[in-house]
Design an enzyme around this catalytic site. Structure first.
Site, mmCIF file in Angstrom:
data_model
loop_
_atom_site.group_PDB
_atom_site.id
_atom_site.type_symbol
_atom_site.label_atom_id
_atom_site.label_comp_id
_atom_site.label_asym_id
_atom_site.label_seq_id
_atom_site.Cartn_x
_atom_site.Cartn_y
_atom_site.Cartn_z
ATOM 1 N N ARG A 72 -6.369 25.105 17.589
ATOM 2 C CA ARG A 72 -6.647 23.684 17.692
ATOM 3 C C ARG A 72 -6.449 23.222 19.137
ATOM 4 O O ARG A 72 -5.549 23.703 19.829
ATOM 5 C CB ARG A 72 -5.707 22.866 16.781
ATOM 6 C CG ARG A 72 -6.091 22.889 15.308
ATOM 7 C CD ARG A 72 -7.398 22.156 15.023
ATOM 8 N NE ARG A 72 -7.741 22.182 13.609
ATOM 9 C CZ ARG A 72 -8.550 23.080 13.029
ATOM 10 N NH1 ARG A 72 -9.100 24.038 13.747
ATOM 11 N NH2 ARG A 72 -8.819 23.014 11.737
ATOM 12 N N HIS A 82 -16.315 24.872 19.075
ATOM 13 C CA HIS A 82 -15.650 24.986 17.769
ATOM 14 C C HIS A 82 -16.529 25.736 16.754
ATOM 15 O O HIS A 82 -16.891 25.200 15.699
ATOM 16 C CB HIS A 82 -15.255 23.600 17.227
ATOM 17 C CG HIS A 82 -14.155 23.678 16.198
ATOM 18 N ND1 HIS A 82 -13.185 22.720 16.059
ATOM 19 C CD2 HIS A 82 -13.880 24.615 15.256
ATOM 20 C CE1 HIS A 82 -12.371 23.048 15.077
ATOM 21 N NE2 HIS A 82 -12.783 24.212 14.562
HETATM 22 P P1 NDP Z 1 -2.099 30.436 8.049
HETATM 23 O O1 NDP Z 1 -1.450 29.224 7.501
HETATM 24 O O2 NDP Z 1 -2.532 31.502 7.113
HETATM 25 O O3 NDP Z 1 -1.151 31.124 9.143
HETATM 26 C C1 NDP Z 1 -0.387 30.411 10.046
HETATM 27 C C2 NDP Z 1 0.520 31.370 10.816
HETATM 28 O O4 NDP Z 1 1.189 30.635 11.836
HETATM 29 C C3 NDP Z 1 1.599 32.007 9.939
HETATM 30 O O5 NDP Z 1 1.809 33.349 10.331
HETATM 31 C C4 NDP Z 1 2.827 31.164 10.269
HETATM 32 O O6 NDP Z 1 4.069 31.836 10.112
HETATM 33 C C5 NDP Z 1 2.592 30.877 11.730
HETATM 34 N N1 NDP Z 1 3.361 29.712 12.164
HETATM 35 C C6 NDP Z 1 3.324 28.445 11.656
HETATM 36 N N2 NDP Z 1 4.198 27.660 12.327
HETATM 37 C C7 NDP Z 1 4.799 28.455 13.247
HETATM 38 C C8 NDP Z 1 5.796 28.234 14.223
HETATM 39 N N3 NDP Z 1 6.373 27.029 14.378
HETATM 40 N N4 NDP Z 1 6.178 29.275 15.002
HETATM 41 C C9 NDP Z 1 5.622 30.490 14.851
HETATM 42 N N5 NDP Z 1 4.661 30.775 13.929
HETATM 43 C C10 NDP Z 1 4.259 29.757 13.143
HETATM 44 O O7 NDP Z 1 -3.350 29.911 8.914
HETATM 45 P P2 NDP Z 1 -4.745 30.637 9.174
HETATM 46 O O8 NDP Z 1 -4.483 31.978 9.738
HETATM 47 O O9 NDP Z 1 -5.620 30.541 7.973
HETATM 48 O O10 NDP Z 1 -5.390 29.664 10.273
HETATM 49 C C11 NDP Z 1 -4.739 29.390 11.499
HETATM 50 C C12 NDP Z 1 -5.428 28.226 12.211
HETATM 51 O O11 NDP Z 1 -6.687 28.616 12.732
HETATM 52 C C13 NDP Z 1 -5.805 27.035 11.296
HETATM 53 O O12 NDP Z 1 -4.676 26.211 11.061
HETATM 54 C C14 NDP Z 1 -6.874 26.333 12.108
HETATM 55 O O13 NDP Z 1 -6.271 25.359 12.932
HETATM 56 C C15 NDP Z 1 -7.457 27.447 12.995
HETATM 57 N N6 NDP Z 1 -8.866 27.721 12.682
HETATM 58 C C16 NDP Z 1 -9.816 27.598 13.670
HETATM 59 C C17 NDP Z 1 -11.136 27.882 13.432
HETATM 60 C C18 NDP Z 1 -12.168 27.824 14.515
HETATM 61 O O14 NDP Z 1 -13.364 27.959 14.234
HETATM 62 N N7 NDP Z 1 -11.784 27.637 15.757
HETATM 63 C C19 NDP Z 1 -11.603 28.310 12.097
HETATM 64 C C20 NDP Z 1 -10.536 28.447 11.126
HETATM 65 C C21 NDP Z 1 -9.219 28.149 11.427
HETATM 66 P P3 NDP Z 1 4.575 32.385 8.674
HETATM 67 O O15 NDP Z 1 3.687 33.594 8.418
HETATM 68 O O16 NDP Z 1 5.967 32.751 8.873
HETATM 69 O O17 NDP Z 1 4.318 31.269 7.688
HETATM 70 C C1 OXD Z 2 -11.110 25.439 10.231
HETATM 71 C C2 OXD Z 2 -11.954 25.236 11.399
HETATM 72 O O1 OXD Z 2 -9.945 25.056 10.243
HETATM 73 O O2 OXD Z 2 -13.178 25.403 11.328
HETATM 74 O O3 OXD Z 2 -11.621 26.002 9.244
HETATM 75 O O4 OXD Z 2 -11.432 24.916 12.468
#
Ligand code: NDP
Ligand code: OXD
Length: 311
Positions: free
Chosen positions: A226, A274
């Site tokens: 993000r 994006h």
């Molecule tokens: P998940 O919720 O599956 O994973 C999040 C990860 O981040 C977990 O491993 C979590 O730790 C870790 N995390 C959360 N908070 C912290 C912290 N404070 N410190 C360290 N680690 C932390 O999310 P996704 O993998 O599905 O997606 C990640 C992000 O990707 C989405 O939130 C979205 O913003 C972005 N995205 C962007 C897209 C694009 O096209 N650019 C498309 C899709 C998504 P733990 O495992 O311990 O819970």
């Molecule tokens: C998502 C994205 O969060 O597209 O799926 O950014």
């Protein structure tokens, strides 16, 4: 009212909702699909499907609301929205195609950097034959969730030296993993840093000068999570003083990225709008279909987020 069918409201500000509406309308578990904004009676709507900020006043039009789904993987547009009561479960899209496409994008970024493709393109523009060689890279991924864990596995199979950082310690074969308290050692040995964290109060603006200073000189940044993770001025300063070697950015604080934003013209920055991984409606609809059935049968929904943690 037919108990086996529900009414749905679709609110997608940045996408054309038609493909979603057409498919949802054909489900035998859906009696009506409304599209926001609308003057129709929404009092029977039980499910709300949202992509990007919800207009104020939507929730108060939905007295029978039982479930909200983000139409993407991220839920930051929903968790901070005070109009959404804590009692309403929020789900998100978890989909193998989303993970595959994200890993492919990150792999592309790492390879373009490793193989000096920007400099090769410039050399070609001047018909200049300069053999730019390469070395193996240490790549670290922040966030080892659905997308980050897929990404470290793909890049490990491609031969990169992988590490990952997450809130709770993960065990992934062949990947050096670090827990939340181990950010410093995680950062200290990287060539490429990839951000795949969700935005939460803990991670907002995490890509700032303080973090950049903990990276070795010359690190390449890939931000695909993000825009709110990144302090843009701090990135520009770190690029200008050569502490960071470049950045591939897919997400921005303000989208579309305003024309006057200096990132557009920075020579060390590559921008995509994006599109790192885009929700595939046909596979996401399978998940929504499963969750509609679960709602009707009062079963636990799939991929409910933790409101307290914010993701
Ligand atoms: P998940 O919720 O599956 O994973 C999040 C990860 O981040 C977990 O491993 C979590 O730790 C870790 N995390 C959360 N908070 C912290 C912290 N404070 N410190 C360290 N680690 C932390 O999310 P996704 O993998 O599905 O997606 C990640 C992000 O990707 C989405 O939130 C979205 O913003 C972005 N995205 C962007 C897209 C694009 O096209 N650019 C498309 C899709 C998504 P733990 O495992 O311990 O819970
Ligand atoms: C998502 C994205 O969060 O597209 O799926 O950014």
């Amino acid at each position: 009212m037919d108990k086996q069918k529900i009414e749905i409201l679709v609110a997608t500000k940045v996408w054309d909702p038609q493909e979603w509406v057409d498919s949802l309308s054909q489900f035998d578990t859906v009696s009506k699909v409304h599209v926001w904004p609308t003057e129709e009676d929404l009092s029977k709507v039980e499910a709300l499907f949202v992509w990007k900020p919800l207009d104020q006043g939507v929730i108060e039009r939905l007295p029978n609301l039982k479930w909200i789904s983000s139409l993407g993987a991220g839920v930051d547009h929903l968790v901070g929205d005070a109009q959404i009561p804590y009692s309403i479960p929020i789900t998100r899209i978890v989909d193998p195609f989303l993970a595959r496409d994200m890993s492919n994008y990150v792999a592309m970024g790492v390879l373009m950097h490793q193989r000096n493709m920007g400099a090769n393109q410039q050399n070609q523009n001047h018909s200049s034959w300069e053999r730019l060689t390469y070395s193996n890279l240490k790549v670290g991924v922040m966030g080892l969730g659905k997308l980050g864990s897929h990404c470290v596995n793909l890049l490990r199979q491609m031969g990169f030296d992988m590490s990952g950082w997450s809130r709770t310690l993960k065990h992934i074969e062949g990947v050096k993993t670090y827990a939340q308290t181990e950010l410093k050692p995680f950062l200290s040995e990287l060539d490429v840093l990839v951000n795949l964290l969700p935005v939460t109060p803990d991670t907002e603006s995490i890509l700032n000068s303080n973090l950049f200073e903990q990276l070795p000189q010359g690190v390449y940044l890939i931000n695909v999570a993000r825009g709110n993770h990144l302090v843009e001025e701090d990135l520009i300063a770190a690029l200008n003083n050569n502490h960071l070697s470049g950045a591939l950015l897919d997400v921005f604080r303000q989208e579309p990225l305003p024309k006057e934003n200096p990132l557009w013209t920075h020579p060390k920055v590559t921008i995509t709008p994006h599109v790192a991984s885009v929700t595939n409606p046909s596979s996401a609809l399978e998940l929504l279909k499963a969750n509609i059935k679960r709602l009707i049968h009062e079963e636990e929904l799939l991929h409910v987020i933790d409101r307290e943690a914010g993701y």
